[in-house]
Design an enzyme around this catalytic site. Structure first.
Site, PDB file in Angstrom:
ATOM      1  N   GLU A 109       0.832  -1.204   0.000  1.00 48.49           N
ATOM      2  CA  GLU A 109       0.000   0.000   0.000  1.00 48.49           C
ATOM      3  C   GLU A 109       0.867   1.254   0.000  1.00 48.49           C
ATOM      4  O   GLU A 109       0.583   2.232  -0.684  1.00 48.49           O
ATOM      5  CB  GLU A 109      -0.952  -0.028   1.209  1.00 48.49           C
ATOM      6  CG  GLU A 109      -2.022  -1.113   1.043  1.00 48.49           C
ATOM      7  CD  GLU A 109      -2.852  -1.339   2.294  1.00 48.49           C
ATOM      8  OE1 GLU A 109      -2.261  -1.525   3.380  1.00 48.49           O
ATOM      9  OE2 GLU A 109      -4.090  -1.329   2.190  1.00 48.49           O
ATOM     10  N   GLU A 129      -3.213  -9.992   3.234  1.00 41.56           N
ATOM     11  CA  GLU A 129      -3.949  -9.803   4.491  1.00 41.56           C
ATOM     12  C   GLU A 129      -4.982 -10.879   4.783  1.00 41.56           C
ATOM     13  O   GLU A 129      -5.188 -11.265   5.940  1.00 41.56           O
ATOM     14  CB  GLU A 129      -4.642  -8.426   4.493  1.00 41.56           C
ATOM     15  CG  GLU A 129      -3.700  -7.245   4.659  1.00 41.56           C
ATOM     16  CD  GLU A 129      -3.137  -6.724   3.343  1.00 41.56           C
ATOM     17  OE1 GLU A 129      -3.200  -7.467   2.336  1.00 41.56           O
ATOM     18  OE2 GLU A 129      -2.633  -5.592   3.311  1.00 41.56           O
TER      19      GLU A 129
HETATM   20  O1  ZOZ Z   1       7.572 -12.795   7.308  1.00 41.26           O
HETATM   21  C1  ZOZ Z   1       7.179 -13.139   6.019  1.00 41.26           C
HETATM   22  C2  ZOZ Z   1       5.762 -12.671   5.862  1.00 41.26           C
HETATM   23  O2  ZOZ Z   1       5.052 -13.159   4.996  1.00 41.26           O
HETATM   24  N1  ZOZ Z   1       5.321 -11.721   6.703  1.00 41.26           N
HETATM   25  C3  ZOZ Z   1       3.954 -11.311   6.804  1.00 41.26           C
HETATM   26  C4  ZOZ Z   1       3.510 -10.536   5.600  1.00 41.26           C
HETATM   27  C5  ZOZ Z   1       2.102 -10.054   5.796  1.00 41.26           C
HETATM   28  O3  ZOZ Z   1       1.206 -10.818   6.061  1.00 41.26           O
HETATM   29  N2  ZOZ Z   1       1.904  -8.748   5.632  1.00 41.26           N
HETATM   30  C6  ZOZ Z   1       0.627  -8.130   5.809  1.00 41.26           C
HETATM   31  C7  ZOZ Z   1       0.507  -7.621   7.183  1.00 41.26           C
HETATM   32  S1  ZOZ Z   1      -1.116  -7.011   7.566  1.00 41.26           S
HETATM   33  C8  ZOZ Z   1      -1.158  -5.499   6.812  1.00 41.26           C
HETATM   34  O4  ZOZ Z   1      -0.188  -5.045   6.279  1.00 41.26           O
HETATM   35  C9  ZOZ Z   1      -2.476  -4.837   6.938  1.00 41.26           C
HETATM   36  C10 ZOZ Z   1      -2.585  -3.604   6.157  1.00 41.26           C
HETATM   37  O5  ZOZ Z   1      -3.139  -3.550   5.082  1.00 41.26           O
HETATM   38  C11 ZOZ Z   1      -2.003  -2.404   6.768  1.00 41.26           C
HETATM   39  C12 ZOZ Z   1      -3.131  -1.523   7.173  1.00 41.26           C
HETATM   40  C13 ZOZ Z   1      -2.759  -0.637   8.276  1.00 41.26           C
HETATM   41  C14 ZOZ Z   1      -4.043  -0.118   8.868  1.00 41.26           C
HETATM   42  C15 ZOZ Z   1      -3.850   0.390  10.233  1.00 41.26           C
HETATM   43  C16 ZOZ Z   1      -5.166   0.582  10.909  1.00 41.26           C
HETATM   44  C17 ZOZ Z   1      -5.120   0.287  12.363  1.00 41.26           C
HETATM   45  C18 ZOZ Z   1       8.182 -12.548   5.008  1.00 41.26           C
HETATM   46  C19 ZOZ Z   1       7.871 -13.142   3.625  1.00 41.26           C
HETATM   47  C20 ZOZ Z   1       8.084 -11.068   4.949  1.00 41.26           C
HETATM   48  C21 ZOZ Z   1       9.628 -12.926   5.425  1.00 41.26           C
HETATM   49  O6  ZOZ Z   1       9.744 -14.311   5.554  1.00 41.26           O
HETATM   50  P1  ZOZ Z   1      11.061 -14.943   6.263  1.00 41.26           P
HETATM   51  O7  ZOZ Z   1      10.846 -16.428   6.241  1.00 41.26           O
HETATM   52  O8  ZOZ Z   1      12.273 -14.374   5.661  1.00 41.26           O
HETATM   53  O9  ZOZ Z   1      11.050 -14.415   7.757  1.00 41.26           O
HETATM   54  P2  ZOZ Z   1      10.013 -14.720   8.926  1.00 41.26           P
HETATM   55  O10 ZOZ Z   1       8.659 -14.937   8.395  1.00 41.26           O
HETATM   56  O11 ZOZ Z   1      10.596 -15.749   9.812  1.00 41.26           O
HETATM   57  O12 ZOZ Z   1       9.987 -13.311   9.664  1.00 41.26           O
HETATM   58  C22 ZOZ Z   1      11.107 -12.798  10.362  1.00 41.26           C
HETATM   59  C23 ZOZ Z   1      10.622 -12.165  11.644  1.00 41.26           C
HETATM   60  O13 ZOZ Z   1       9.792 -11.041  11.321  1.00 41.26           O
HETATM   61  C24 ZOZ Z   1       8.507 -11.183  11.947  1.00 41.26           C
HETATM   62  N3  ZOZ Z   1       7.524 -10.583  11.027  1.00 41.26           N
HETATM   63  C25 ZOZ Z   1       7.362 -10.851   9.713  1.00 41.26           C
HETATM   64  N4  ZOZ Z   1       6.398 -10.080   9.206  1.00 41.26           N
HETATM   65  C26 ZOZ Z   1       5.938  -9.323  10.220  1.00 41.26           C
HETATM   66  C27 ZOZ Z   1       6.640  -9.644  11.379  1.00 41.26           C
HETATM   67  N5  ZOZ Z   1       6.407  -9.067  12.554  1.00 41.26           N
HETATM   68  C28 ZOZ Z   1       5.444  -8.130  12.583  1.00 41.26           C
HETATM   69  N6  ZOZ Z   1       4.729  -7.764  11.508  1.00 41.26           N
HETATM   70  C29 ZOZ Z   1       4.949  -8.327  10.303  1.00 41.26           C
HETATM   71  N7  ZOZ Z   1       4.244  -7.933   9.224  1.00 41.26           N
HETATM   72  C30 ZOZ Z   1       8.340 -12.671  12.120  1.00 41.26           C
HETATM   73  O14 ZOZ Z   1       7.413 -12.932  13.152  1.00 41.26           O
HETATM   74  C31 ZOZ Z   1       9.752 -13.091  12.481  1.00 41.26           C
HETATM   75  O15 ZOZ Z   1       9.946 -12.749  13.841  1.00 41.26           O
HETATM   76  P3  ZOZ Z   1      10.868 -13.655  14.763  1.00 41.26           P
HETATM   77  O16 ZOZ Z   1      10.762 -13.031  16.104  1.00 41.26           O
HETATM   78  O17 ZOZ Z   1      10.279 -15.043  14.726  1.00 41.26           O
HETATM   79  O18 ZOZ Z   1      12.232 -13.600  14.157  1.00 41.26           O
END
Ligand code: ZOZ
Ligand code: ZOZ
Ligand code: NAD
Length: 712
Positions: A109, A129
């Site tokens: 976005e 989402e």
């Molecule tokens: O982490 C993978 C991924 O797919 N992340 C989530 C992507 C996602 O679903 N994004 C949408 C979020 S909801 C949204 O954005 C709503 C919206 O429209 C916004 C509207 C705002 C309105 C406000 C009104 C109140 C990704 C592919 C990116 C990376 O994969 P990897 O395998 O390399 O790494 P992971 O998954 O192990 O992640 C590493 C660490 O980062 C944490 N994390 C990932 N995405 C996060 C997040 N933490 C918070 N928010 C996120 N979006 C993940 O938990 C992990 O943490 P640790 O502690 O386990 O290392």
């Protein structure tokens, strides 16, 4: 501009860098930092254009999902994005978004509010989402149709799959692909692009209309039909479709207001809490308190699988799919041919569905070496045993492979229930022995249950967890007990399903009711899929442990005695055609009635509520028992096992999370009712469940307390 967002200058181009590791999520402070930087650039006469880029491995992975958890737990919202995006779009200086890694959700976005987007060739963009039970909340459903066209926006917002840079370019979502893998290539390309466009009028996405006209409204109803079928029971995809449809009917601001309303309805639902629980759970299961990150792992270059039956063939496919050469060993040519034919059929199906081209299938088939002997096993880095379930056979096989395998070879068993320590005792290297429990169909189910024996080394566990990721599985660590996490819980779940058909429900009632609850398949359908003979072998292994006088289910055994093993023989609880389609089997129905008669059971009408509660709470009660014993590290590990291994509905968050949403006091009360009716041998409440229910706490509280104790 603040800790999370930096503003620098490169000869007339302002560079805004988002630096919020690990994935540049939009945490409070990030939107404000971007806004301040945009305003500073606007007021700086030396700045001609602006580039927004992410530090580290990615652009922006979306809103900080933890903020959503806080909001639904009652905290005041701290995150707003919409005004920042309007300010970017209204910037008098052109804003170029430079995307690498991922631009997902709120990240996508943000990028769409820029006037231009350039992208690294390996990057992906998407609106995922709905996978969290929500919809885009900062104009994504309104801006994406304006950039990509309504049909593609609908697909991306309703189903959540990301797309490649190349597709994004073809659709007009991005303006240029920047080649080059070196750090700095993207920034250099983006800055060059910014210079090219600095003097042109900057196009505002929200004002673009050319792709909104002449939309065939049938695409919305078609999309709703697909969502109802493939996202059964989930309102978020339907809400996303409503919001995208609004982009074709309402002015931008009104569309955004509708989107915000739908976003909030979705966010505060149990479904979104469940899916967000599953998102973090999938990441939590990798954290094993006594096996720190950085533990040495073995390199896995070659694999071997023993047994090419239901499981062995699928396991070999997993290795081949990940590019790891794998030997597949059987005892007879006939079994080997059958196993290989199934593999070929599965791959051919995928090619026919367009999942990958024939050439990929050929490469994968070439990585699988079928044979009847142990040739080449001395070169394997891992050997996975998937022969019939029986301790004597398992020990014999482990004795044989121990004599051939190189010392650093991991010896893994795919046993469903048997004692890993006893299997390891057949070798001289118990520290190299581990359970690698895959799930049927093994090429499809994402779970790998890694079973730790008392001697299994930390390096072997760390390798197994990493290998799980390489095989594109979710690996969950379990302790060694009969059935580990998954099957130990499955036993009472299957038991109740069978008792219910003995007591008066039909096979179809039980399967359909649990399917309607959200499971991918009902329990009797799963038994037929796994193979009734597998459970039969298991029951024979453990028959000496049966307590006299305690009721046990009989129908599955009787079906096996008739040679009806489920899908593999075309008959089991149901009948199956060549395409695995089930239909009711009147002979099974008659058999069930006969079994009930013999056991003196008065058949009665069974409600759907009873089917759900008996099956689900049997599962939860056993989960609480094994959690109390430390077989699972956390309640969420159990949830991840069930979500990925057994088709538990993701939007219910897993059995333990589901129990939390019902309320543990209610769950306990119902279990006590069943205990009074069916006896303590079957229904004694788990001590942990009793404790939590009495204290008004949840399994989630239990996990949080365990985490606090571990970090103290
Ligand atoms: O982490 C993978 C991924 O797919 N992340 C989530 C992507 C996602 O679903 N994004 C949408 C979020 S909801 C949204 O954005 C709503 C919206 O429209 C916004 C509207 C705002 C309105 C406000 C009104 C109140 C990704 C592919 C990116 C990376 O994969 P990897 O395998 O390399 O790494 P992971 O998954 O192990 O992640 C590493 C660490 O980062 C944490 N994390 C990932 N995405 C996060 C997040 N933490 C918070 N928010 C996120 N979006 C993940 O938990 C992990 O943490 P640790 O502690 O386990 O290392
Ligand atoms: O219905 C989906 C599902 O997830 N079902 C639940 C499966 C389950 O519960 N498995 C666990 C069995 S228990 C176990 O494995 C542990 C164990 O040790 C057993 C021991 C015995 C018990 C001991 C008791 C104490 C499923 C994935 C099957 C099908 O998905 P859908 O419903 O969405 O249907 P499709 O047709 O769209 O299928 C999706 C993809 O899967 C392929 N597929 C389906 N069935 C298959 C299969 N591939 C191979 N073999 C099969 N039997 C299907 O072709 C499709 O592929 P793509 O390429 O189109 O995605
Ligand atoms: P299956 O009967 O389909 O296949 C077993 C295969 O092993 C047969 O093809 C048999 O010929 C072969 N075999 C037997 N002894 C052998 C030997 N010494 N060397 C090589 N091959 C030999 O059984 P399955 O369902 O694939 O189960 C295999 C193992 O996986 C069992 O331990 C079972 O408990 C476990 N498991 C099964 C499932 C399931 O859903 N079916 C799921 C997870 C784990």
């Amino acid at each position: 501009m603040n800790e999370l967002v930096k503003l620098t200058h490169l000869e007339g181009i302002a560079v805004i860098t988002i630096d919020n590791p690990p994935v540049n999520a939009l945490s409070p402070g990030v939107p404000e930092g971007i806004l301040n930087s945009i305003q500073a650039a606007a007021h700086d006469p030396a700045v001609k254009a602006v580039v927004v880029i992410g530090a580290g491995s990615t652009f922006i992975a979306g809103a900080d999902i933890r903020e959503f958890q806080k909001m639904t737990a009652g905290e005041k919202p701290r995150l707003t994005l919409h005004p920042t995006l309007l300010a970017i779009e209204d910037s008098p200086k052109p804003v170029v978004m430079a995307i690498h890694g991922q631009a997902l959700g709120g990240g996508m976005e943000v990028s769409m509010a820029g006037h231009y987007r350039v992208i690294a060739a390996s990057a992906q963009v998407g609106q995922p989402e709905v996978k969290l039970g929500i919809i885009p909340g900062a104009g994504g459903t309104q801006r994406l149709p304006r950039l990509a066209g309504v049909a593609k926006a609908l697909e991306m917002c309703a189903f959540g799959e990301p797309i490649t840079a190349q597709e994004a370019l073809a659709l007009g979502i991005v303006d240029r692909i920047i080649d080059g893998d070196l750090e700095g290539d993207l920034l250099a390309g983006a800055v060059a692009f910014a210079r090219e466009v600095a003097d042109r009028p900057a196009p505002k996405t929200r004002e673009r209309k050319e792709k909104l006209g002449a939309v065939d409204s049938a695409i919305f109803s078609a999309s709703r039909d697909t969502a109802r079928k493939t996202r059964r029971g989930q309102p978020a995809p339907l809400a996303a479709i409503d919001a995208v449809e609004a982009s074709t009917k309402l002015p931008f601001e009104e569309g955004c207001q509708l989107e915000a309303k739908l976003f909030n309805e979705c966010l505060y639902s149990t479904q979104s809490k469940s899916l967000i629980h599953a998102f973090f759970g999938e990441r939590a299961v990798n954290k094993i308190p006594d096996i720190p990150k950085g533990t040495t792992t073995y390199e896995i270059r070659r694999a071997a699988v023993i047994g090419a039956g239901t499981m062995g063939g699928g396991i070999a496919m997993n290795y081949a799919n990940s590019g790891i050469p794998v030997i597949l060993k059987e005892t007879t040519q006939e079994a080997l041919d059958r196993g290989l034919a199934t593999i070929r059929k599965n791959y051919t199906n995928s090619v026919q569905k367009g999942r990958f081209p024939q050439a990929v299938m050929d490469e994968r088939m070439a990585l699988i070496t079928p044979q009847l002997n142990y040739a080449g096993f001395d070169q394997a880095d891992i050997i996975v045993e998937a022969v019939f379930e029986g301790m004597a056979l398992k020990k014999q096989v482990f004795g044989e492979i121990d004599a051939i395998a190189k010392p650093a070879c991991i010896l893994a068993s795919n046993t469903s229930t048997l004692d890993i320590d006893e299997i390891a005792s057949a070798t001289k290297r118990p520290k190299m022995v581990i359970g690698h429990h895959f799930f049927s169909p093994a090429n499809v189910m994402r779970l790998l249950e890694v079973v730790r024996g008392k001697a299994t080394s930390k390096e072997v566990i760390a390798t197994s967890m990493a290998l799980g990721k390489r095989l594109k599985k979710v690996a969950v660590l379990a302790g060694n007990c009969r059935g580990f996490i998954g099957n130990r819980m499955l036993a009472p779940y299957f038991r109740e399903a069978q008792f219910l058909i003995e007591e008066g429900a039909s096979v179809e009632d039980v399967n359909q009711t649990l399917y309607d609850f959200g499971w991918a398949m009902g329990p009797l359908a799963v038994s037929d899929l796994a193979g009734l003979d597998v459970g039969w072998r298991i029951r024979k292994e453990y028959r000496h442990l049966e307590k006299p006088g305690v009721r046990i289910p009989r129908v599955a055994d009787r079906l096996c005695e008739l040679g009806r093993f489920g899908q593999k023989t075309g008959r089991g609880f149901s009948k199956y055609d060549a395409n695995r389609m089930p239909s009711p089997d009147p002979e099974t129905a008659a058999l069930i009635e006969a079994v009930a008669r013999e056991a003196g059971i008065q058949r009665r009408r069974i409600t759907q509520e009873e089917i759900v509660d008996r099956c689900l709470f049997a599962l939860v009660n056993e989960g609480a028992k094994l959690l109390g014993e430390g077989i699972a590290l956390r309640a969420v590990d159990i949830d991840i096992v069930y979500l990925n291994g057994y088709g538990f509905p993701p939007w219910r968050g897993g059995p333990m999370f589901y129990a939390d949403t019902v309320g543990l006091a209610k769950v306990l009360a119902r279990i006590q009712e069943f205990e009074a009716r069916h006896g303590s041998d079957l229904w004694s409440p788990a001590p942990l469940l009793q404790r939590l229910a009495q204290d008004g706490r949840t399994f989630g509280d239990f996990d949080r307390q365990s985490a606090n104790q571990a970090s103290a």
